[in-house]
Design a protein around this motif. Structure first.
Motif, PDB file in Angstrom:
ATOM      1  N   ARG A 180      -3.370   0.444  -3.606  1.00  0.00           N
ATOM      2  CA  ARG A 180      -3.238  -0.859  -2.947  1.00  0.00           C
ATOM      3  C   ARG A 180      -2.931  -1.887  -4.034  1.00  0.00           C
ATOM      4  N   GLU A 203       0.819  -1.209   0.000  1.00  0.00           N
ATOM      5  CA  GLU A 203       0.000   0.000   0.000  1.00  0.00           C
ATOM      6  C   GLU A 203       0.850   1.254   0.000  1.00  0.00           C
ATOM      7  N   THR A 204       0.355   2.247  -0.733  1.00  0.00           N
ATOM      8  CA  THR A 204       0.883   3.596  -0.664  1.00  0.00           C
ATOM      9  C   THR A 204      -0.265   4.470  -0.162  1.00  0.00           C
ATOM     10  N   ASP A 205      -0.055   5.774  -0.096  1.00  0.00           N
ATOM     11  CA  ASP A 205      -1.146   6.655   0.320  1.00  0.00           C
ATOM     12  C   ASP A 205      -2.343   6.553  -0.622  1.00  0.00           C
ATOM     13  N   ARG A 206      -2.071   6.297  -1.892  1.00  0.00           N
ATOM     14  CA  ARG A 206      -3.104   6.327  -2.925  1.00  0.00           C
ATOM     15  C   ARG A 206      -3.514   4.964  -3.457  1.00  0.00           C
TER      16      ARG A 206
END
Length: 99
Positions: free
Chosen positions: A10, A5-8
């Motif tokens: 998955r 996962e990143t901030d934006r």
């Protein structure tokens, strides 16, 4: 099997439930113009998902569905897969047409 996962985004291993979304963009000749075999019908997408799940179990790597956290549905297909003609591994990246 990992989920990244990143901030934006998955990234998660492909699942049978991804078949509809993947078929929508992999049926496009424009999206698939550089992919061997070209556009894929639903049965071919389902086989791709099954192969990827087997790769995750046997090798610890395979293909990811990439979901935008705000939108949900995956429209990208990155990951690793074996070339059909040999033992070599390739990096796959298929993007929906709008990307």
């Amino acid at each position: 099997m990992p989920t990244l996962e990143t901030d934006r985004l998955r990234l998660r291993p492909l699942e049978p439930a991804d078949a509809d979304a993947l078929t929508r963009h992999q049926a496009s000749p424009e999206v698939m113009r550089y992919v061997p075999g070209g556009a894929r019908a639903r049965a071919a997408v389902q086989a791709l998902i099954q192969r990827s799940q087997a790769d995750w179990k046997a090798r610890g790597w395979g293909l990811f569905a990439v979901e935008h956290k705000e939108v949900g549905e995956g429209d990208r297909l990155p990951g690793l897969s074996l070339l059909e003609q040999g033992p070599e591994v390739e990096l796959d990246m298929i993007l929906a047409e709008e990307h």
